[in-house]
Design a protein around this motif. Structure first.
Motif, mmCIF file in Angstrom:
data_model
loop_
_atom_site.group_PDB
_atom_site.id
_atom_site.type_symbol
_atom_site.label_atom_id
_atom_site.label_comp_id
_atom_site.label_asym_id
_atom_site.label_seq_id
_atom_site.Cartn_x
_atom_site.Cartn_y
_atom_site.Cartn_z
ATOM 1 N N LYS A 245 -14.183 -0.322 0.674
ATOM 2 C CA LYS A 245 -13.472 -1.475 1.223
ATOM 3 C C LYS A 245 -12.355 -1.004 2.154
ATOM 4 C CE LYS A 245 -10.875 -3.978 -1.670
ATOM 5 N NZ LYS A 245 -10.479 -4.997 -2.662
ATOM 6 N N TYR A 246 -11.564 -0.020 1.717
ATOM 7 C CA TYR A 246 -10.447 0.474 2.531
ATOM 8 C C TYR A 246 -10.939 1.171 3.794
ATOM 9 C CZ TYR A 246 -7.630 -0.519 -1.606
ATOM 10 O OH TYR A 246 -7.011 -1.134 -2.664
ATOM 11 N N LYS A 247 -12.020 1.927 3.672
ATOM 12 C CA LYS A 247 -12.578 2.595 4.870
ATOM 13 C C LYS A 247 -13.073 1.569 5.882
ATOM 14 C CE LYS A 247 -13.921 7.123 3.180
ATOM 15 N NZ LYS A 247 -15.013 8.077 2.922
ATOM 16 N N ALA A 248 -13.730 0.520 5.392
ATOM 17 C CA ALA A 248 -14.233 -0.523 6.302
ATOM 18 C C ALA A 248 -13.074 -1.207 7.014
ATOM 19 C CB ALA A 248 -15.069 -1.542 5.524
ATOM 20 N N LEU A 249 -12.011 -1.527 6.280
ATOM 21 C CA LEU A 249 -10.838 -2.161 6.897
ATOM 22 C C LEU A 249 -10.192 -1.229 7.915
ATOM 23 C CD1 LEU A 249 -9.371 -3.787 3.672
ATOM 24 C CD2 LEU A 249 -10.144 -5.044 5.701
ATOM 25 N N LYS A 250 -10.059 0.041 7.556
ATOM 26 C CA LYS A 250 -9.449 1.014 8.469
ATOM 27 C C LYS A 250 -10.270 1.133 9.744
ATOM 28 C CE LYS A 250 -7.980 5.721 9.003
ATOM 29 N NZ LYS A 250 -8.844 6.738 9.488
ATOM 30 N N ASN A 251 -11.593 1.206 9.601
ATOM 31 C CA ASN A 251 -12.470 1.314 10.775
ATOM 32 C C ASN A 251 -12.349 0.097 11.685
ATOM 33 O OD1 ASN A 251 -13.387 3.815 9.991
ATOM 34 N ND2 ASN A 251 -15.225 3.039 8.999
ATOM 35 N N ALA A 252 -12.013 -1.041 11.111
ATOM 36 C CA ALA A 252 -11.837 -2.262 11.907
ATOM 37 C C ALA A 252 -10.414 -2.368 12.471
ATOM 38 C CB ALA A 252 -12.152 -3.491 11.055
ATOM 39 N N GLY A 253 -9.564 -1.377 12.156
ATOM 40 C CA GLY A 253 -8.205 -1.384 12.681
ATOM 41 C C GLY A 253 -7.254 -2.294 11.925
ATOM 42 N N ILE A 254 -7.556 -2.547 10.662
ATOM 43 C CA ILE A 254 -6.708 -3.423 9.845
ATOM 44 C C ILE A 254 -5.873 -2.573 8.898
ATOM 45 C CG2 ILE A 254 -6.706 -5.248 8.097
ATOM 46 C CD1 ILE A 254 -9.348 -6.246 9.344
ATOM 47 N N ASP A 255 -4.556 -2.762 8.951
ATOM 48 C CA ASP A 255 -3.652 -2.036 8.058
ATOM 49 C C ASP A 255 -3.766 -2.566 6.641
ATOM 50 O OD1 ASP A 255 -2.240 -0.193 9.805
ATOM 51 O OD2 ASP A 255 -1.380 -1.969 10.741
ATOM 52 N N ILE A 256 -3.681 -1.638 5.683
ATOM 53 C CA ILE A 256 -3.729 -2.001 4.274
ATOM 54 C C ILE A 256 -2.411 -1.585 3.641
ATOM 55 C CG2 ILE A 256 -4.882 -1.652 2.054
ATOM 56 C CD1 ILE A 256 -7.047 -0.513 4.494
ATOM 57 N N ILE A 257 -1.793 -2.509 2.931
ATOM 58 C CA ILE A 257 -0.567 -2.214 2.214
ATOM 59 C C ILE A 257 -0.852 -2.445 0.742
ATOM 60 C CG2 ILE A 257 1.848 -2.849 1.881
ATOM 61 C CD1 ILE A 257 1.712 -4.092 4.726
ATOM 62 N N ARG A 258 -0.507 -1.466 -0.087
ATOM 63 C CA ARG A 258 -0.717 -1.594 -1.531
ATOM 64 C C ARG A 258 0.629 -1.560 -2.238
ATOM 65 N NH1 ARG A 258 -4.570 2.852 -3.456
ATOM 66 N NH2 ARG A 258 -4.466 1.683 -5.389
ATOM 67 N N TRP A 259 0.822 -2.518 -3.117
ATOM 68 C CA TRP A 259 2.015 -2.556 -3.947
ATOM 69 C C TRP A 259 1.607 -2.648 -5.399
ATOM 70 C CZ3 TRP A 259 3.565 -5.934 0.478
ATOM 71 C CH2 TRP A 259 4.546 -5.334 1.268
ATOM 72 N N ARG A 260 2.436 -2.094 -6.275
ATOM 73 C CA ARG A 260 2.174 -2.142 -7.708
ATOM 74 C C ARG A 260 2.561 -3.517 -8.264
ATOM 75 N NH1 ARG A 260 -0.962 1.137 -9.830
ATOM 76 N NH2 ARG A 260 0.159 1.242 -11.766
ATOM 77 N N ALA A 261 1.749 -4.052 -9.153
ATOM 78 C CA ALA A 261 1.998 -5.378 -9.727
ATOM 79 C C ALA A 261 3.278 -5.414 -10.554
ATOM 80 C CB ALA A 261 0.815 -5.798 -10.597
ATOM 81 N N ASN A 262 3.622 -4.292 -11.152
ATOM 82 C CA ASN A 262 4.809 -4.286 -12.005
ATOM 83 C C ASN A 262 6.099 -4.021 -11.229
ATOM 84 O OD1 ASN A 262 4.355 -1.615 -11.464
ATOM 85 N ND2 ASN A 262 4.642 -0.922 -13.561
ATOM 86 N N SER A 263 6.013 -3.852 -9.918
ATOM 87 C CA SER A 263 7.230 -3.699 -9.104
ATOM 88 C C SER A 263 6.983 -4.320 -7.729
ATOM 89 C CB SER A 263 7.620 -2.227 -8.981
ATOM 90 O OG SER A 263 6.584 -1.492 -8.361
ATOM 91 N N LEU A 264 6.760 -5.617 -7.728
ATOM 92 C CA LEU A 264 6.487 -6.328 -6.483
ATOM 93 C C LEU A 264 7.709 -6.271 -5.566
ATOM 94 C CD1 LEU A 264 4.657 -9.487 -7.859
ATOM 95 C CD2 LEU A 264 3.633 -7.496 -6.748
ATOM 96 N N PRO A 265 7.479 -6.149 -4.266
ATOM 97 C CA PRO A 265 8.602 -6.072 -3.329
ATOM 98 C C PRO A 265 9.307 -7.419 -3.184
ATOM 99 C CG PRO A 265 6.559 -6.234 -2.128
ATOM 100 C CD PRO A 265 6.191 -6.105 -3.582
ATOM 101 N N SER A 266 10.580 -7.354 -2.835
ATOM 102 C CA SER A 266 11.337 -8.578 -2.561
ATOM 103 C C SER A 266 10.991 -9.040 -1.151
ATOM 104 C CB SER A 266 12.839 -8.294 -2.653
ATOM 105 O OG SER A 266 13.212 -7.394 -1.617
ATOM 106 N N GLU A 267 11.469 -10.235 -0.787
ATOM 107 C CA GLU A 267 11.260 -10.718 0.585
ATOM 108 C C GLU A 267 11.867 -9.747 1.585
ATOM 109 O OE1 GLU A 267 12.251 -14.796 1.407
ATOM 110 O OE2 GLU A 267 11.344 -15.485 -0.457
ATOM 111 N N ALA A 268 13.040 -9.198 1.272
ATOM 112 C CA ALA A 268 13.692 -8.238 2.174
ATOM 113 C C ALA A 268 12.835 -6.982 2.330
ATOM 114 C CB ALA A 268 15.081 -7.882 1.653
#
Length: 196
Positions: free
Chosen positions: A132-155
């Motif tokens: 899935k990640y390789k297909a997205l990368k080949n299409a030029g789509i950035d992938i951001i992964r965050w951990r569920a137990n430390s979700l980022p704030s809006e900032a």
């Protein structure tokens, strides 16, 4: 003649007993079948459920708050964001879902956000996720992964995305000092936070 009459009488009684027994067996089968069908029907009854988990709901509203000029889509099938020139390219990947897709106002995909829960191992990725990640990368789509137990704030989300002056398009900021990668895909500084 009496013997023939008695024998005919016995045969008649045997036929009647066999008929009654058959009717009882058929009645039992009908009751069991009806009960089985009722149980199956109960299982097929549709119930309403939430399409997003609690973590997904938190992340969705943070993304919407941090990126107000963009579309935030949740639980999007990969086939809605990727295509191939031939019909056999995505095969089983099309059934896979992306946690979040951030699009500009023209509905162009800016980035895909995946939330890693405790089932995801930080160091290893399943073969399906790798594809899935390789297909997205080949299409030029950035992938951001965050951990569920430390979700980022809006900032934190706003920090990760920045505006480009000429087109006013959102793009992913890649900070080399905190950057890790999987197959050359930007993961970001939030990937390794938390143990989840």
């Amino acid at each position: 003649m009496a013997a023939a009459f008695n024998q005919g009488n016995r045969i008649m009684k045997a036929v009647i007993a066999l008929t009654v027994l058959t009717m009882i067996i058929l009645a039992v089968i009908a009751v069991v079948t009806r009960e089985k069908q009722a149980t199956q029907q109960k299982r097929r009854e549709y119930i309403r459920k939430k399409p997003l988990s609690n973590n997904d709901q938190v992340m969705y509203w943070r993304l919407v708050g941090a990126l107000p000029d963009h579309m935030v889509l949740a639980q999007v099938s990969l086939g809605r964001c990727l295509g191939t020139k031939d019909s056999g390219g995505l095969d089983t990947l099309t059934s896979k879902n992306l946690d979040f897709v951030v699009c500009d106002k023209a509905s162009e995909v800016v980035a895909v956000i995946e939330i890693d829960n405790k089932n995801h191992n930080v160091k290893t990725i399943s073969k399906e996720d790798e594809r899935k990640y390789k297909a997205l990368k080949n299409a030029g789509i950035d992938i951001i992964r965050w951990r569920a137990n430390s979700l980022p704030s809006e900032a934190d989300i706003r920090e990760r995305f920045t505006l480009l002056d000429p087109t006013k398009k959102l793009r992913v900021v890649k900070n080399k000092t905190h950057q890790t990668s999987i197959f050359g895909i930007g993961i970001g500084k939030y990937r390794n936070t938390g143990a989840g």
